[in-house]
Design a protein around this motif. Sequence first.
Motif, PDB file in Angstrom:
ATOM      1  N   SER A 103       0.711  -1.013  -0.123  1.00 19.93           N
ATOM      2  CA  SER A 103      -0.110  -0.267  -0.011  1.00 19.93           C
ATOM      3  C   SER A 103       0.734   1.289  -0.100  1.00 19.93           C
ATOM      4  O   SER A 103       0.195   2.137   0.029  1.00 19.93           O
ATOM      5  CB  SER A 103      -1.198  -0.071   1.066  1.00 19.93           C
ATOM      6  OG  SER A 103      -0.440   0.161   2.303  1.00 19.93           O
ATOM      7  N   LYS A 104       2.204   0.986   0.203  1.00 17.45           N
ATOM      8  CA  LYS A 104       3.009   2.148   0.264  1.00 17.45           C
ATOM      9  C   LYS A 104       3.628   2.358  -1.138  1.00 17.45           C
ATOM     10  O   LYS A 104       4.085   1.662  -1.832  1.00 17.45           O
ATOM     11  CB  LYS A 104       4.067   1.990   1.220  1.00 17.45           C
ATOM     12  CG  LYS A 104       3.460   1.756   2.708  1.00 17.45           C
ATOM     13  CD  LYS A 104       2.679   2.847   2.804  1.00 17.45           C
ATOM     14  CE  LYS A 104       2.053   2.396   4.246  1.00 17.45           C
ATOM     15  NZ  LYS A 104       1.253   3.533   4.751  1.00 17.45           N
ATOM     16  N   GLU A 105       3.424   3.914  -1.461  1.00 18.58           N
ATOM     17  CA  GLU A 105       4.011   4.188  -2.878  1.00 18.58           C
ATOM     18  C   GLU A 105       5.600   3.975  -2.798  1.00 18.58           C
ATOM     19  O   GLU A 105       6.038   3.980  -3.962  1.00 18.58           O
ATOM     20  CB  GLU A 105       3.756   5.734  -3.256  1.00 18.58           C
ATOM     21  CG  GLU A 105       2.335   5.724  -3.470  1.00 18.58           C
ATOM     22  CD  GLU A 105       1.855   5.158  -4.773  1.00 18.58           C
ATOM     23  OE1 GLU A 105       2.625   4.973  -5.593  1.00 18.58           O
ATOM     24  OE2 GLU A 105       0.539   5.019  -4.777  1.00 18.58           O
ATOM     25  N   ARG A 106       6.384   4.204  -1.744  1.00 21.13           N
ATOM     26  CA  ARG A 106       7.642   4.097  -1.744  1.00 21.13           C
ATOM     27  C   ARG A 106       8.357   2.757  -1.786  1.00 21.13           C
ATOM     28  O   ARG A 106       9.594   2.663  -2.116  1.00 21.13           O
ATOM     29  CB  ARG A 106       8.285   4.731  -0.690  1.00 21.13           C
ATOM     30  CG  ARG A 106       7.670   3.944   0.667  1.00 21.13           C
ATOM     31  CD  ARG A 106       8.438   4.704   2.035  1.00 21.13           C
ATOM     32  NE  ARG A 106       8.277   4.173   3.313  1.00 21.13           N
ATOM     33  CZ  ARG A 106       6.847   4.000   3.925  1.00 21.13           C
ATOM     34  NH1 ARG A 106       5.870   4.887   3.563  1.00 21.13           N
ATOM     35  NH2 ARG A 106       6.794   3.559   5.066  1.00 21.13           N
ATOM     36  N   ARG A 108       9.594  -0.251  -3.670  1.00 23.78           N
ATOM     37  CA  ARG A 108      10.386  -0.753  -5.016  1.00 23.78           C
ATOM     38  C   ARG A 108       9.629  -1.887  -5.574  1.00 23.78           C
ATOM     39  O   ARG A 108       9.216  -2.774  -4.955  1.00 23.78           O
ATOM     40  CB  ARG A 108      11.869  -0.900  -4.941  1.00 23.78           C
ATOM     41  CG  ARG A 108      12.419   0.370  -4.593  1.00 23.78           C
ATOM     42  CD  ARG A 108      14.008   0.058  -4.588  1.00 23.78           C
ATOM     43  NE  ARG A 108      14.910   1.161  -4.335  1.00 23.78           N
ATOM     44  CZ  ARG A 108      16.359   1.100  -4.120  1.00 23.78           C
ATOM     45  NH1 ARG A 108      16.817   0.082  -4.369  1.00 23.78           N
ATOM     46  NH2 ARG A 108      16.808   2.215  -3.748  1.00 23.78           N
ATOM     47  N   ARG A 110       6.719  -1.974  -6.396  1.00 25.63           N
ATOM     48  CA  ARG A 110       5.199  -2.254  -6.235  1.00 25.63           C
ATOM     49  C   ARG A 110       4.282  -2.797  -7.070  1.00 25.63           C
ATOM     50  O   ARG A 110       3.560  -3.487  -6.949  1.00 25.63           O
ATOM     51  CB  ARG A 110       4.843  -0.918  -5.330  1.00 25.63           C
ATOM     52  CG  ARG A 110       3.343  -1.145  -4.759  1.00 25.63           C
ATOM     53  CD  ARG A 110       2.824   0.024  -3.911  1.00 25.63           C
ATOM     54  NE  ARG A 110       2.849   1.092  -5.065  1.00 25.63           N
ATOM     55  CZ  ARG A 110       1.544   1.280  -5.555  1.00 25.63           C
ATOM     56  NH1 ARG A 110       0.800   0.547  -5.206  1.00 25.63           N
ATOM     57  NH2 ARG A 110       1.439   2.190  -6.418  1.00 25.63           N
ATOM     58  N   LYS A 111       4.409  -1.995  -8.335  1.00 21.51           N
ATOM     59  CA  LYS A 111       3.416  -2.383  -9.210  1.00 21.51           C
ATOM     60  C   LYS A 111       3.660  -3.659  -9.899  1.00 21.51           C
ATOM     61  O   LYS A 111       2.657  -4.153 -10.137  1.00 21.51           O
ATOM     62  CB  LYS A 111       3.678  -1.303 -10.458  1.00 21.51           C
ATOM     63  CG  LYS A 111       3.069   0.160 -10.003  1.00 21.51           C
ATOM     64  CD  LYS A 111       3.092   1.216 -11.265  1.00 21.51           C
ATOM     65  CE  LYS A 111       2.701   2.359 -10.752  1.00 21.51           C
ATOM     66  NZ  LYS A 111       2.459   3.630 -11.881  1.00 21.51           N
ATOM     67  N   SER A 114       2.360  -6.169  -7.715  1.00 21.02           N
ATOM     68  CA  SER A 114       0.668  -6.077  -7.414  1.00 21.02           C
ATOM     69  C   SER A 114       0.244  -6.933  -8.884  1.00 21.02           C
ATOM     70  O   SER A 114      -0.730  -7.492  -8.731  1.00 21.02           O
ATOM     71  CB  SER A 114       0.294  -4.516  -7.413  1.00 21.02           C
ATOM     72  OG  SER A 114       0.393  -4.065  -6.269  1.00 21.02           O
ATOM     73  N   MET A 161      -5.279  -3.553   1.858  1.00 26.04           N
ATOM     74  CA  MET A 161      -4.598  -2.433   0.978  1.00 26.04           C
ATOM     75  C   MET A 161      -5.405  -1.179   1.000  1.00 26.04           C
ATOM     76  O   MET A 161      -5.191  -0.109   1.206  1.00 26.04           O
ATOM     77  CB  MET A 161      -3.974  -2.751  -0.182  1.00 26.04           C
ATOM     78  CG  MET A 161      -2.922  -3.709  -0.416  1.00 26.04           C
ATOM     79  SD  MET A 161      -2.584  -4.412  -2.038  1.00 26.04           S
ATOM     80  CE  MET A 161      -2.114  -2.871  -2.947  1.00 26.04           C
ATOM     81  N   ARG A 165      -5.023   2.407   3.105  1.00 28.47           N
ATOM     82  CA  ARG A 165      -4.925   3.603   2.418  1.00 28.47           C
ATOM     83  C   ARG A 165      -5.962   4.829   2.892  1.00 28.47           C
ATOM     84  O   ARG A 165      -5.907   5.942   2.472  1.00 28.47           O
ATOM     85  CB  ARG A 165      -5.357   3.299   0.776  1.00 28.47           C
ATOM     86  CG  ARG A 165      -3.914   2.813   0.309  1.00 28.47           C
ATOM     87  CD  ARG A 165      -4.385   2.522  -1.067  1.00 28.47           C
ATOM     88  NE  ARG A 165      -3.022   1.663  -1.820  1.00 28.47           N
ATOM     89  CZ  ARG A 165      -3.337   1.202  -3.124  1.00 28.47           C
ATOM     90  NH1 ARG A 165      -4.649   1.044  -3.714  1.00 28.47           N
ATOM     91  NH2 ARG A 165      -2.140   0.526  -3.328  1.00 28.47           N
TER      92      ARG A 165
END
Length: 297
Positions: A103-106, A108, A110-111, A114, A161, A165
């Motif tokens: 759930s954290k954009e930071r 590495r 992450r996409k 997912s 998630m 958020r």
Amino acid sequence: MHARIRLTAEDKAVNAIVMIVSVLALLATFYPIYYLLIYSLNDPIDAAGGGLYWYPRKFTLENFGYVFKSDQLLHSFLVTVARTLLGTAAGVLFTATAAYALSKERLRFRKAYSIIGLITMYFSGGLIPNYLLYQKLQLLNTFWVYIIPALFSIYNALLFMAFFRQMPAELEESAKVDGAGDFYIFARIILPLSKPVLATVALFVAVNHWNDWFSSAYYVSNQNLWTMPTIIVRMLSDNSIMDNMKNMSPGMRMDPLSTLQAIKYATLIVTILPITIVYPFIQRYFVQGMMVGAIKA
């Protein structure tokens, strides 16, 4: 004083229709289970005469006595309880931890993580690849074949998630100012505020562990590790019950077909009763947590 809302004739008609449909849906859902219960509590020979709809006509517990006299069923019940408790706790905690990171954009890649997870929602490796994988991991014929493969669920992770958020970013920022790390924030701040989604996911995971017969049937040949659903499938076999009818009372042996039916119903009641008892205690959290699914992850 709040102004009272006046219902029009059309509103009253719609409310009446909704009420009727809801009552019919309730009866259609509840009565089959209730019928199983009253049939299993009734003398099987008497029940074979028909006309058994609302209450046991000739009460008896002998049908359930047969179920609980089975040593294998009792042992499998304990295995299932252990699997459900341990598997639920481990699965919820592991999935929540992974979902918090995703759930954290930071984070590495992450996409990429997912996308890989989403692919598993629609495509599976299949029975044979899973079997070979568990064989390489030495999970076959072990209790851990129930726990480790079920640690993570991408669907449950999406629920987590979406919930994480929604939490104010200021909670984490203020904790980090005080020197708290990610694990401390997750364990001491995030999880205590996540009771609704934790209860929802816990129910999903617990029901899956309780009802799963597939893992036991295909990945475990040791009968001491079989779970209750697998044993029940075997018990529901006509031949299995008929072979053990010599241990029953003479009256029940006089009508084997009726006795067979009653024992099947009693076995089903034993299976669904524990989850049915647990659900009302977490219903409030479950309803709140289900609202999370309406939010885009």
